[in-house]
Motif scaffolding. Structure first.
Motif, mmCIF file in Angstrom:
data_model
loop_
_atom_site.group_PDB
_atom_site.id
_atom_site.type_symbol
_atom_site.label_atom_id
_atom_site.label_comp_id
_atom_site.label_asym_id
_atom_site.label_seq_id
_atom_site.Cartn_x
_atom_site.Cartn_y
_atom_site.Cartn_z
ATOM 1 N N ALA A 214 1.019 -1.051 -0.004
ATOM 2 C CA ALA A 214 0.161 0.047 0.058
ATOM 3 C C ALA A 214 1.064 1.305 0.086
ATOM 4 O O ALA A 214 1.984 1.158 0.972
ATOM 5 N N LEU A 215 0.669 2.334 -0.835
ATOM 6 C CA LEU A 215 1.478 3.416 -0.903
ATOM 7 C C LEU A 215 0.867 4.677 -0.956
ATOM 8 O O LEU A 215 -0.435 4.712 -1.643
ATOM 9 N N ASN A 216 1.284 5.635 -0.653
ATOM 10 C CA ASN A 216 0.917 7.265 -0.779
ATOM 11 C C ASN A 216 2.206 8.299 -0.580
ATOM 12 O O ASN A 216 3.525 7.512 -0.231
ATOM 13 N N ASP A 217 2.135 9.269 -1.224
ATOM 14 C CA ASP A 217 3.436 10.231 -1.105
ATOM 15 C C ASP A 217 3.096 11.143 -0.073
ATOM 16 O O ASP A 217 2.012 11.550 0.376
ATOM 17 N N VAL A 218 4.196 11.592 0.436
ATOM 18 C CA VAL A 218 4.054 12.597 1.576
ATOM 19 C C VAL A 218 4.210 14.066 1.120
ATOM 20 O O VAL A 218 4.980 14.898 1.033
ATOM 21 N N SER A 219 2.751 14.711 0.790
ATOM 22 C CA SER A 219 2.924 16.023 0.443
ATOM 23 C C SER A 219 2.363 16.886 1.525
ATOM 24 O O SER A 219 2.616 17.943 1.740
ATOM 25 N N ASP A 220 1.518 16.293 2.371
ATOM 26 C CA ASP A 220 0.802 17.151 3.505
ATOM 27 C C ASP A 220 1.393 16.815 5.062
ATOM 28 O O ASP A 220 1.112 17.133 6.004
ATOM 29 N N GLY A 221 2.342 16.120 5.105
ATOM 30 C CA GLY A 221 2.909 15.328 6.301
ATOM 31 C C GLY A 221 2.482 13.882 6.522
ATOM 32 O O GLY A 221 1.668 13.517 6.131
ATOM 33 N N VAL A 222 3.566 13.443 7.618
ATOM 34 C CA VAL A 222 3.177 11.888 7.758
ATOM 35 C C VAL A 222 1.916 11.724 8.342
ATOM 36 O O VAL A 222 1.176 10.727 8.058
ATOM 37 N N ALA A 223 1.461 12.581 9.058
ATOM 38 C CA ALA A 223 0.238 12.261 10.064
ATOM 39 C C ALA A 223 -1.044 12.261 9.243
ATOM 40 O O ALA A 223 -1.880 11.399 9.044
ATOM 41 N N SER A 224 -0.982 13.121 8.094
ATOM 42 C CA SER A 224 -2.121 13.381 7.160
ATOM 43 C C SER A 224 -2.069 12.003 6.224
ATOM 44 O O SER A 224 -3.202 11.334 5.945
ATOM 45 N N GLU A 225 -0.845 11.685 5.805
ATOM 46 C CA GLU A 225 -0.738 10.657 4.819
ATOM 47 C C GLU A 225 -1.072 9.294 5.350
ATOM 48 O O GLU A 225 -1.584 8.423 4.897
ATOM 49 N N TRP A 261 7.560 19.192 12.511
ATOM 50 C CA TRP A 261 7.813 19.081 11.068
ATOM 51 C C TRP A 261 7.567 17.878 10.261
ATOM 52 O O TRP A 261 6.918 17.814 9.144
ATOM 53 N N ALA A 262 8.101 16.957 10.981
ATOM 54 C CA ALA A 262 8.318 15.612 10.224
ATOM 55 C C ALA A 262 6.721 15.001 10.093
ATOM 56 O O ALA A 262 6.167 14.406 9.068
ATOM 57 N N LEU A 263 6.026 15.345 11.324
ATOM 58 C CA LEU A 263 4.539 14.877 11.346
ATOM 59 C C LEU A 263 3.410 15.749 10.546
ATOM 60 O O LEU A 263 2.634 15.255 9.801
ATOM 61 N N PHE A 264 3.621 16.833 10.766
ATOM 62 C CA PHE A 264 2.839 18.070 10.162
ATOM 63 C C PHE A 264 3.264 18.945 9.088
ATOM 64 O O PHE A 264 2.442 19.575 8.555
ATOM 65 N N GLY A 265 4.560 18.932 8.757
ATOM 66 C CA GLY A 265 5.149 19.767 7.993
ATOM 67 C C GLY A 265 4.558 19.720 6.487
ATOM 68 O O GLY A 265 4.047 20.638 5.654
ATOM 69 N N GLY A 266 4.930 18.566 5.923
ATOM 70 C CA GLY A 266 4.530 18.226 4.649
ATOM 71 C C GLY A 266 5.604 18.710 3.398
ATOM 72 O O GLY A 266 6.815 19.218 3.909
ATOM 73 N N GLU A 267 5.278 18.413 2.271
ATOM 74 C CA GLU A 267 6.145 18.703 1.045
ATOM 75 C C GLU A 267 7.441 18.026 1.039
ATOM 76 O O GLU A 267 8.348 18.423 0.594
ATOM 77 N N ASP A 268 7.490 16.830 1.752
ATOM 78 C CA ASP A 268 8.781 15.933 1.687
ATOM 79 C C ASP A 268 8.806 15.181 0.322
ATOM 80 O O ASP A 268 9.801 14.860 -0.033
ATOM 81 N N PHE A 269 7.449 14.802 -0.023
ATOM 82 C CA PHE A 269 7.557 14.062 -1.588
ATOM 83 C C PHE A 269 8.341 12.765 -1.252
ATOM 84 O O PHE A 269 9.009 12.189 -2.292
ATOM 85 N N GLN A 270 8.296 12.094 -0.223
ATOM 86 C CA GLN A 270 8.712 10.704 0.096
ATOM 87 C C GLN A 270 7.575 9.960 -0.018
ATOM 88 O O GLN A 270 6.489 10.461 -0.092
ATOM 89 N N LEU A 271 8.080 8.710 0.107
ATOM 90 C CA LEU A 271 6.815 7.629 0.064
ATOM 91 C C LEU A 271 6.549 7.020 1.287
ATOM 92 O O LEU A 271 7.613 6.394 1.954
ATOM 93 N N ILE A 272 5.473 6.767 1.514
ATOM 94 C CA ILE A 272 4.972 6.066 2.943
ATOM 95 C C ILE A 272 4.028 4.979 2.399
ATOM 96 O O ILE A 272 3.196 5.214 1.653
#
Ligand code: ADP
Ligand code: TPP
Ligand code: MG
Ligand code: MG
Ligand code: MG
Length: 329
Positions: A214-225, A261-272
């Motif tokens: 299962a996959l999502n990208d991190v645009s809005d922060g880890v918490a949101s994704e 920042w890791a949880l709520f910052g966003g725009e990291d564009f990593q994959l979770i």
């Protein structure tokens, strides 16, 4: 800028890379041949001056580069190979021709790197802010797409790269602007914000292995994704704060700030994402071979679609608080 048509001519690529392209820029619409056995993937993202960038956070080159990067990030999150993109640009009179050429230079450089072809667009004027929209297409082998909805209890939650750096970089840019000055350490964070790297290779590794992912990208922060994964899969996700790979060590911020920042910052564009406990070691090996960082950050449980954060001996619910465009600021 005084001639729309000359501008379009100047940004029309001289050569294209994809074999499937039938008609590129110059007709009413572009046309391409889909590859047999592949599903077609399409996504769109917009960047607005004042919301996603300002002239003192990104250079024009970086604006063009970033809007394509965030599109490619969504293509990566589906496990797809990117193919084509179209650009819509609404230009206010405060932007000159040279800046527009720089936007395209940034876009083209990334397009070259990821082998995608610019095949169309739209150019209009506006009396407010610059708005840049890109639609990107991609293809993924039938049955190999990576959806948010297939996480299962018992899965490991993983993350590529590091998170929180983009928000840290933006914080620095908000304080000191493009010119800084920045230490080398700070410049790394600023660059993460300005020039994110879409995780296309990682997405392809995950699509190509014969495992459920299962996959999502991190645009809005880890918490949101993570909440999006939990909701789509109807599972509970638990994340261990101690495992979150962030740029935690730089001297200018505290652990609490870095975690925020890791949880709520966003725009990291990593994959979770998530995969089974038995498949995870295979992923670790494949990512190691490609030199991409992959970290286990939590586990999936049966239960309500919620996300919990464990930090040492504390545990709390992690709400879907990230970047929200309709939230009053
Ligand atoms: N205005 C809109 N009209 C239709 N669909 C939308 C609109 N905005 C977002 N979506 C869809 O909602 C989903 C979530 O969008 P978004 O949060 O922007 O995802 P992402 O973070 O991956 O870019 C996507 O499937 C997207 O295509
Ligand atoms: C000047 C400026 N202010 C604030 C931000 C922070 N910011 C703007 S949009 C956003 C979230 C990601 O953008 P969005 O349009 O929600 O992307 P999507 O979820 O569609 O991929 C963040 C963290 C920024 N990048 N620049
Ligand atoms: Mg989006
Ligand atoms: Mg996305
Ligand atoms: Mg968003």
């Amino acid at each position: 800028m005084d001639d729309e048509f000359a501008f379009i001519d100047s940004v029309t690529p001289t050569g294209t890379k994809q074999e499937g392209l039938v008609v590129g820029i110059g007709d009413d619409a572009a046309m391409y041949q889909a590859t047999e056995g592949f599903n077609q993937v399409i996504c769109v993202d917009t960047m607005v001056e004042g919301i996603h960038f300002r002239k003192d956070t990104l250079t024009p080159y970086q604006i063009g580069r970033k809007v394509l990067a965030i599109n490619l990030s969504d293509i990566a999150a589906m496990g797809a190979i990117p193919r084509y993109f179209v650009v819509s640009i609404a230009v206010p009179s405060t932007w000159n021709e040279e800046e527009l050429q720089e936007i395209y230079r940034g876009m083209n450089e990334l397009a070259e790197r990821y082998n995608v072809d610019l095949i169309g667009g739209d150019t209009v004027s506006t009396n407010s802010a610059l708005v840049l929209t890109i639609t990107t297409t991609g293809e993924v082998e039938q049955g190999k797409m990576l959806l948010r909805s297939v996480a299962k209890p018992g899965d490991i939650v993983f993350l590529t790269g590091e998170v929180g750096g983009s928000a840290a970089g933006l914080d620095l840019l908000n304080k000191r602007g493009l010119e800084g000055p920045y230490t080398e350490e700070e410049m790394t964070l600023v660059k993460i914000h300005q020039e994110p790297k879409p995780q296309i290779e990682a997405g392809r590794i995950l699509a190509e292995i014969k495992e459920r992912v299962a996959l999502n990208d991190v645009s809005d922060g880890v918490a949101s994704e993570a909440n999006e994964l939990a909701t789509a899969s109807q599972v509970t996700i638990e994340i261990d704060a101690q495992c979150l790979p962030g740029q935690l060590t730089t001297s200018y911020k505290t652990r609490e700030q870095a975690l925020e920042w890791a949880l709520f910052g966003g725009e990291d564009f990593q994959l979770i994402g998530t995969t089974s406990e038995t498949a995870f070691p295979k992923l670790v090996q494949l990512f190691k071979e490609k030199g991409i960082r992959l970290t286990a950050i939590g586990k999936v449980y049966e239960g309500k679609p919620e996300v919990w954060l464990k930090d040492r001996n504390k545990k709390g619910k992690l709400d879907r608080k990230g970047y929200n465009h309709f939230q009053k600021r």
